[in-house]
Scaffold this motif. Structure first.
Motif, mmCIF file in Angstrom:
data_model
loop_
_atom_site.group_PDB
_atom_site.id
_atom_site.type_symbol
_atom_site.label_atom_id
_atom_site.label_comp_id
_atom_site.label_asym_id
_atom_site.label_seq_id
_atom_site.Cartn_x
_atom_site.Cartn_y
_atom_site.Cartn_z
ATOM 1 N N ALA A 1 -7.481 -27.539 0.276
ATOM 2 C CA ALA A 1 -8.148 -26.397 -0.362
ATOM 3 C C ALA A 1 -7.246 -25.823 -1.448
ATOM 4 O O ALA A 1 -6.054 -25.619 -1.244
ATOM 5 C CB ALA A 1 -8.449 -25.317 0.681
ATOM 6 N N PHE B 1 -1.934 -36.467 -6.626
ATOM 7 C CA PHE B 1 -3.105 -37.232 -7.065
ATOM 8 C C PHE B 1 -3.174 -37.275 -8.592
ATOM 9 O O PHE B 1 -2.953 -36.268 -9.268
ATOM 10 C CB PHE B 1 -4.397 -36.580 -6.568
ATOM 11 N N ASN C 1 -6.068 -38.064 -11.232
ATOM 12 C CA ASN C 1 -7.480 -38.302 -11.536
ATOM 13 C C ASN C 1 -8.200 -39.183 -10.507
ATOM 14 O O ASN C 1 -8.392 -40.386 -10.712
ATOM 15 C CB ASN C 1 -7.658 -38.913 -12.930
HETATM 16 P P1 NAD Z 1 -12.808 -29.669 -4.854
HETATM 17 O O1 NAD Z 1 -12.990 -28.437 -5.662
HETATM 18 O O2 NAD Z 1 -14.002 -30.522 -4.650
HETATM 19 O O3 NAD Z 1 -12.142 -29.340 -3.459
HETATM 20 C C1 NAD Z 1 -11.420 -28.168 -3.184
HETATM 21 C C2 NAD Z 1 -12.070 -27.533 -1.973
HETATM 22 O O4 NAD Z 1 -11.315 -26.387 -1.596
HETATM 23 C C3 NAD Z 1 -13.494 -27.053 -2.256
HETATM 24 O O5 NAD Z 1 -14.360 -27.496 -1.237
HETATM 25 C C4 NAD Z 1 -13.371 -25.528 -2.251
HETATM 26 O O6 NAD Z 1 -14.572 -24.892 -1.850
HETATM 27 C C5 NAD Z 1 -12.231 -25.348 -1.274
HETATM 28 N N1 NAD Z 1 -11.548 -24.071 -1.435
HETATM 29 C C6 NAD Z 1 -11.095 -23.514 -2.595
HETATM 30 N N2 NAD Z 1 -10.552 -22.312 -2.339
HETATM 31 C C7 NAD Z 1 -10.641 -22.132 -0.999
HETATM 32 C C8 NAD Z 1 -10.263 -21.091 -0.128
HETATM 33 N N3 NAD Z 1 -9.672 -19.975 -0.574
HETATM 34 N N4 NAD Z 1 -10.510 -21.236 1.197
HETATM 35 C C9 NAD Z 1 -11.115 -22.340 1.687
HETATM 36 N N5 NAD Z 1 -11.507 -23.367 0.906
HETATM 37 C C10 NAD Z 1 -11.267 -23.250 -0.414
HETATM 38 O O7 NAD Z 1 -11.653 -30.515 -5.574
HETATM 39 P P2 NAD Z 1 -10.990 -31.892 -5.199
HETATM 40 O O8 NAD Z 1 -10.959 -32.680 -6.441
HETATM 41 O O9 NAD Z 1 -11.603 -32.483 -3.980
HETATM 42 O O10 NAD Z 1 -9.506 -31.433 -4.884
HETATM 43 C C11 NAD Z 1 -8.930 -31.472 -3.582
HETATM 44 C C12 NAD Z 1 -7.428 -31.289 -3.696
HETATM 45 O O11 NAD Z 1 -6.871 -32.352 -4.464
HETATM 46 C C13 NAD Z 1 -6.994 -29.994 -4.382
HETATM 47 O O12 NAD Z 1 -5.866 -29.486 -3.726
HETATM 48 C C14 NAD Z 1 -6.624 -30.437 -5.790
HETATM 49 O O13 NAD Z 1 -5.650 -29.609 -6.360
HETATM 50 C C15 NAD Z 1 -6.095 -31.831 -5.526
HETATM 51 N N6 NAD Z 1 -6.186 -32.721 -6.692
HETATM 52 C C16 NAD Z 1 -7.372 -33.319 -7.042
HETATM 53 C C17 NAD Z 1 -7.395 -34.187 -8.129
HETATM 54 C C18 NAD Z 1 -8.653 -34.898 -8.552
HETATM 55 O O14 NAD Z 1 -8.556 -35.763 -9.438
HETATM 56 N N7 NAD Z 1 -9.814 -34.640 -7.986
HETATM 57 C C19 NAD Z 1 -6.248 -34.418 -8.880
HETATM 58 C C20 NAD Z 1 -5.082 -33.775 -8.513
HETATM 59 C C21 NAD Z 1 -5.057 -32.961 -7.398
#
Ligand code: NAD
Length: 326
Positions: free
Chosen positions: A78, A177, A179
């Motif tokens: 999250a 991660f 992308n």
């Molecule tokens: P996403 O937005 O789909 O997932 C994040 C989740 O966290 C969401 O379901 C959101 O509702 C939840 N969330 C946010 N604030 C919250 C809170 N205060 N309490 C409870 N839940 C909360 O994004 P994602 O792409 O699945 O990212 C997941 C993780 O991976 C994150 O930590 C992000 O920083 C990291 N990340 C993702 C990528 C990517 O390419 N998708 C790249 C680098 C890092």
């Protein structure tokens, strides 16, 4: 089989991870406030007898403590995500990405719970190296530019996690991660592939920022989730940071052209300055390519699905979503 907490489990990566853990026989608690995630991401799992969904925020200490009770592994995903959302709401970024991580780590220390921290390639900032390894310097821009708050907040999380490992022996694994893409990712927060695919399928122009020569690498979420699970099952991974991503770069212009070709769209590719999306003080990173040799050495694998197959999967899933909404 372990009881696992997945924070952010209704998000893009978190929902795939929750599914993989259930398939592996684990009990899963998802804690998510549905801010950028969606309950529908868990549709396939919601009736699963070993899944418990808790609607709540990681910023609520009681909700976090209750969700973590009895967990043998915490997967902390999250976060306030996406460069655009973070640039628009820097206070929320800091509140969401820093204090709750500290609380969850403290809870984990009390019960010796294994901990996975989702970090990001954004921690490298604008390091000019061609390929980044985990020991490279973090190079952020000035604090007057909120754009760097995301990477800096995740870097603090990494420092915290490594400190708890060093001082209390907490088994933490940090995944940076690069992308991650696949079904269920939405384009609303600046994620490039869902945005381009959506534009191509709607017959709208694909908007490429700046000159389109920026380079990125992409990994399919299913492979990323396998890497997370393998790292958590490998005792030697504890206390280390791992780049997790594809390592074949492509420019944003080529990516847009490839998506037009694969969707058979009549859309044009157009170029716009960054200012239109991110405001006039936005700084981007020209090239972002991981060195994944540490990951490969540790778990014997790295994300390697070719970009064409990743794009076809996203295009197929987006077509299904559009058809369902009609
Ligand atoms: P996403 O937005 O789909 O997932 C994040 C989740 O966290 C969401 O379901 C959101 O509702 C939840 N969330 C946010 N604030 C919250 C809170 N205060 N309490 C409870 N839940 C909360 O994004 P994602 O792409 O699945 O990212 C997941 C993780 O991976 C994150 O930590 C992000 O920083 C990291 N990340 C993702 C990528 C990517 O390419 N998708 C790249 C680098 C890092």
């Amino acid at each position: 089989m372990a009881r696992c907490l997945v924070t952010g489990g209704a998000g893009f990566i978190g929902s795939h991870l929750a599914g993989r853990l259930l398939d592996g026989g684990h009990d899963v608690v998802v804690l998510d406030n549905l801010s950028t995630g969606r309950k529908s991401n868990l549709d396939r799992l919601i009736d699963h007898p070993r899944l418990r969904f808790v609607s709540g925020s990681i910023t609520d200490p009681l909700a976090a403590a209750e969700a973590a009770r009895g967990a043998e592994a915490i997967y902390h995903l999250a976060a306030a995500v996406g460069v655009k959302l973070v640039a628009d709401d820097p206070v929320r970024t800091i509140e969401t990405n820093i204090y709750p991580t500290d609380q969850l780590l403290r809870l984990a220390v009390q019960s010796g719970t294994k901990f996975f921290l989702a970090s990001t390639s954004e921690v490298f900032g604008k390091n000019p190296k061609d390929r980044w390894n985990e020991e490279d310097d973090l190079q952020f821009g000035p604090t007057s530019r909120p754009r760097w708050a995301y990477g800096a907040s995740k870097a603090i999380d990494e420092f915290l996690a490594l400190a708890y490992h060093q001082q209390f022996g907490l088994p933490v694994v940090i995944g940076r991660f690069f992308n991650v893409v696949g079904p269920r990712q939405v384009g609303d927060y600046g994620m490039v592939i869902p945005r381009f695919v959506g534009q191509a399928l709607r017959g709208e122009p694909l908007v490429v920022y700046d000159d389109g020569k920026q380079e990125r690498c992409f990994a399919h979420v299913s492979e990323v989730v396998e890497c997370i699970v393998s790292l958590m099952e490998t005792p030697g991974a504890a206390g280390q940071v791992f780049n997790i991503g594809g390592d074949e770069p492509i420019s944003m212009r080529q990516l847009a052209e490839e998506i037009v070709r694969r969707t058979g769209s009549a859309s044009k590719v157009v170029f716009r300055p960054y200012d239109e999306a991110y405001g006039h003080r936005f700084e981007d990173v020209r090239r972002r390519v991981p060195d994944v040799s540490r990951l490969e050495r540790t778990i014997g694998r790295k994300p390697s699905l070719p970009l064409g197959e990743i794009l076809d999967d996203v295009i197929r899933a987006t077509r299904e979503t559009i058809a369902e909404s009609e």
